[in-house]
Design a protein around this motif. Sequence first.
Motif, PDB file in Angstrom:
ATOM      1  N   UNK A 133       0.834  -1.205   0.000  1.00 57.55           N
ATOM      2  CA  UNK A 133       0.000   0.000   0.000  1.00 57.55           C
ATOM      3  C   UNK A 133       0.869   1.256   0.000  1.00 57.55           C
ATOM      4  N   UNK A 134       1.915   1.240   0.800  1.00 59.66           N
ATOM      5  CA  UNK A 134       2.808   2.411   0.888  1.00 59.66           C
ATOM      6  C   UNK A 134       3.553   2.624  -0.414  1.00 59.66           C
ATOM      7  N   UNK A 135       3.993   1.538  -1.055  1.00 58.94           N
ATOM      8  CA  UNK A 135       4.691   1.656  -2.338  1.00 58.94           C
ATOM      9  C   UNK A 135       3.789   2.305  -3.376  1.00 58.94           C
ATOM     10  N   UNK A 136       2.537   1.871  -3.450  1.00 62.24           N
ATOM     11  CA  UNK A 136       1.589   2.440  -4.422  1.00 62.24           C
ATOM     12  C   UNK A 136       1.305   3.898  -4.091  1.00 62.24           C
ATOM     13  N   UNK A 137       1.070   4.197  -2.814  1.00 64.61           N
ATOM     14  CA  UNK A 137       0.814   5.585  -2.408  1.00 64.61           C
ATOM     15  C   UNK A 137       1.973   6.493  -2.797  1.00 64.61           C
ATOM     16  N   UNK A 138       3.198   6.061  -2.505  1.00 65.12           N
ATOM     17  CA  UNK A 138       4.369   6.886  -2.812  1.00 65.12           C
ATOM     18  C   UNK A 138       4.507   7.098  -4.319  1.00 65.12           C
ATOM     19  N   UNK A 139       4.239   6.045  -5.092  1.00 67.38           N
ATOM     20  CA  UNK A 139       4.369   6.181  -6.550  1.00 67.38           C
ATOM     21  C   UNK A 139       3.333   7.163  -7.095  1.00 67.38           C
ATOM     22  N   UNK A 140       2.081   7.029  -6.672  1.00 68.52           N
ATOM     23  CA  UNK A 140       1.032   7.934  -7.157  1.00 68.52           C
ATOM     24  C   UNK A 140       1.322   9.360  -6.711  1.00 68.52           C
ATOM     25  N   UNK A 141       1.847   9.532  -5.499  1.00 72.75           N
ATOM     26  CA  UNK A 141       2.199  10.873  -5.033  1.00 72.75           C
ATOM     27  C   UNK A 141       3.277  11.490  -5.912  1.00 72.75           C
ATOM     28  N   UNK A 274      -7.192   6.082   0.409  1.00 71.39           N
ATOM     29  CA  UNK A 274      -8.592   5.681   0.285  1.00 71.39           C
ATOM     30  C   UNK A 274      -8.948   4.632   1.319  1.00 71.39           C
ATOM     31  N   UNK A 275     -10.233   4.532   1.581  1.00 71.86           N
ATOM     32  CA  UNK A 275     -10.764   3.569   2.539  1.00 71.86           C
ATOM     33  C   UNK A 275     -12.114   3.082   2.021  1.00 71.86           C
ATOM     34  N   UNK A 276     -12.499   1.876   2.414  1.00 73.80           N
ATOM     35  CA  UNK A 276     -13.748   1.274   1.939  1.00 73.80           C
ATOM     36  C   UNK A 276     -14.746   1.147   3.082  1.00 73.80           C
ATOM     37  N   UNK A 277     -15.988   1.582   2.823  1.00 72.17           N
ATOM     38  CA  UNK A 277     -17.075   1.417   3.791  1.00 72.17           C
ATOM     39  C   UNK A 277     -18.231   0.711   3.090  1.00 72.17           C
ATOM     40  N   UNK A 278     -19.226   0.338   3.873  1.00 73.70           N
ATOM     41  CA  UNK A 278     -20.349  -0.431   3.337  1.00 73.70           C
ATOM     42  C   UNK A 278     -21.394   0.480   2.701  1.00 73.70           C
ATOM     43  N   UNK A 279     -21.711   0.204   1.444  1.00 77.68           N
ATOM     44  CA  UNK A 279     -22.785   0.938   0.780  1.00 77.68           C
ATOM     45  C   UNK A 279     -24.134   0.568   1.377  1.00 77.68           C
ATOM     46  N   UNK A 280     -24.264  -0.656   1.867  1.00 77.62           N
ATOM     47  CA  UNK A 280     -25.522  -1.066   2.506  1.00 77.62           C
ATOM     48  C   UNK A 280     -25.796  -0.244   3.759  1.00 77.62           C
ATOM     49  N   UNK A 281     -24.747   0.102   4.520  1.00 79.74           N
ATOM     50  CA  UNK A 281     -24.938   0.958   5.697  1.00 79.74           C
ATOM     51  C   UNK A 281     -25.444   2.338   5.292  1.00 79.74           C
ATOM     52  N   UNK A 485       0.234  16.968   2.441  1.00 82.29           N
ATOM     53  CA  UNK A 485       0.651  16.487   3.756  1.00 82.29           C
ATOM     54  C   UNK A 485       1.281  17.563   4.623  1.00 82.29           C
ATOM     55  N   UNK A 486       1.694  18.685   4.043  1.00 80.32           N
ATOM     56  CA  UNK A 486       2.200  19.772   4.872  1.00 80.32           C
ATOM     57  C   UNK A 486       1.065  20.471   5.613  1.00 80.32           C
ATOM     58  N   UNK A 487      -0.171  20.281   5.138  1.00 76.09           N
ATOM     59  CA  UNK A 487      -1.350  20.839   5.801  1.00 76.09           C
ATOM     60  C   UNK A 487      -2.054  19.772   6.628  1.00 76.09           C
ATOM     61  N   UNK A 488      -2.232  18.592   6.042  1.00 71.05           N
ATOM     62  CA  UNK A 488      -2.906  17.469   6.713  1.00 71.05           C
ATOM     63  C   UNK A 488      -1.887  16.337   6.816  1.00 71.05           C
ATOM     64  N   UNK A 489      -1.113  16.295   7.900  1.00 70.22           N
ATOM     65  CA  UNK A 489      -0.029  15.315   7.998  1.00 70.22           C
ATOM     66  C   UNK A 489      -0.492  13.900   8.314  1.00 70.22           C
ATOM     67  N   UNK A 490      -1.776  13.746   8.675  1.00 74.10           N
ATOM     68  CA  UNK A 490      -2.296  12.433   9.083  1.00 74.10           C
ATOM     69  C   UNK A 490      -3.549  12.075   8.291  1.00 74.10           C
ATOM     70  N   UNK A 491      -3.438  11.916   6.963  1.00 74.30           N
ATOM     71  CA  UNK A 491      -4.630  11.667   6.141  1.00 74.30           C
ATOM     72  C   UNK A 491      -5.350  10.378   6.491  1.00 74.30           C
ATOM     73  N   UNK A 492      -4.617   9.342   6.904  1.00 71.41           N
ATOM     74  CA  UNK A 492      -5.279   8.081   7.254  1.00 71.41           C
ATOM     75  C   UNK A 492      -6.143   8.242   8.499  1.00 71.41           C
ATOM     76  N   UNK A 493      -5.742   9.112   9.413  1.00 67.25           N
ATOM     77  CA  UNK A 493      -6.561   9.345  10.600  1.00 67.25           C
ATOM     78  C   UNK A 493      -7.838  10.084  10.224  1.00 67.25           C
ATOM     79  N   UNK A 494      -7.747  11.017   9.271  1.00 63.75           N
ATOM     80  CA  UNK A 494      -8.957  11.693   8.794  1.00 63.75           C
ATOM     81  C   UNK A 494      -9.895  10.691   8.128  1.00 63.75           C
TER      82      UNK A 494
END
Length: 512
Positions: A133-141, A274-281, A485-494
């Motif tokens: 996941x980190x490798x893909x994130x870094x490449x896309x960034x 990105x994160x996945x949630x339930x569409x049924x919810x 990330x200089x503004x939002x350093x913790x995107x996964x927490x958001x």
Amino acid sequence: MESKKRPVLCIKTRRTNTSSCADAGEVREGPETEEERGRVREEEEPVSPSGLLFRQRHLDCYIVAMVGIGKTIDVAAIKAGLAATLVNHPRFSSVQVGRREKLKWVRTEVAVDDHVIVPDLDLKSSTSSVTGDKVVEDYVSSLTTAPMDASRPLWELHILNVRTSEAAAVAVFRIHHSLGDGVSLISLLLACTRRTSDPASLPTLPEPRPPPPSPLRPNALLAVLLYAWAVLVLAWNTVVDLFFLVATSTWLRDTPTPLKGGEGVEFKPKRIVHSTVSLDDIKAIKNSMNCTINDVLVGVTSAGLSRYLNRRYGEDDAEKRKKKQLPANIRLRSAMLVNVRPMLGIQALADMMEGKTCGLKWGNFLSYMILSFPIVMYKDMLDYIRKGKAIVDKRKNSLQPVIMYRCAHFFVRKFGIKGGAAIIYKLVSNTTFSFSNIVGPVDEIGFYGHPIVYLAPSVYGHPHALTLHYQSYMNTMKIVMGVDESVIPDPHQLLDYLAESLKLIKEAISTR
């Protein structure tokens, strides 16, 4: 990172006797005969005003679509599929020629190998899916700061055969926004896919829910009064929205918060998570609250941003951190892109790539809508949905997006593309973030024989530190964020706050 060398595969399209050099100001070799000149006129088309806006320095936007794949990607099969479909689309086989203020689309030859990139990634340390996941994130960034060769059609497909926590591999489309609006480009991507249960069938999108029948049967006089009242409400909402639109493009700024980017944020690298949630919810909340999926997403976003800011405020002050009290009257709004035309049919786009005449008018048909998000810690989580529904209902009952679209074209004609771009830049930079919700297929689909696990689109190049997209697919909803990330350093927490807010709202529905 260098791509692996492979034999070049060229796909011939209609040719002009010109050399493509974007921003060069002239075409060096012109057609020699009258017949050739006539053919060139037929094949050259001016870039639309909306497309020109996306070529300006402070609005130089790109769409990035991350596609999770369920098996290792066969590069040769992908190239053959693109050769048979996508490169036949006029925009994906054309270059932009001329100056930034007056560009034209000119058809050219497409070498698929120039657009399909297989980077040589360092996977020696990738011993787990989390590392992938980190490798893909870094490449896309890294792509968000890499220029694209303007002498070729402005699109790329990056193939990352890296196992992540959700997929066996990831394909990353990068497309310049001047090629089309986000909804049209996602629809075009879906037109390149087929249902895995029936490889001959195009994807199926959910049918829009018809409006509920009115429980009343008004007489003629009451019907006239109701119609007149609806017209008055529409006119009032439109006037109010236009006032705030003009105010935002001149002097009305959002409150400075830990989510708002500063000057030059559009040039900084973005991390896309990105994160996945339930569409049924989400559907369960929608049905219980008698609202729409978009209403629910606005409420969930308001709740998640409120919880995140409640933590961020006072991080350096022990007393404030103990109280966790948000400042009062925070103005936090999104510049929401709105498609001002009906959604393009997937079948029509598939026909277009097969060379059939279908009468589709391609391009950017976009407008902006200013959407407010309450930043407050409600005790009742359902208040976020109620407030979100009220806000969205007012925006639906307004002609502001259509008028804004017309006004943008007027400003471009009146003040030139630079003047129009300055107004749009001011409008966007005075808001806090971008927000959109895109409907995806209800069945599993495949991309040239590769099953798709998820779709995660985003955009970068505009003056926001936060871009938030929701993309549905089968029974899931993908939350996609592009952040500075200089503004939002913790995107996964958001992301976690957004997912947790959905869970709390669902629990509030169950215990109501």
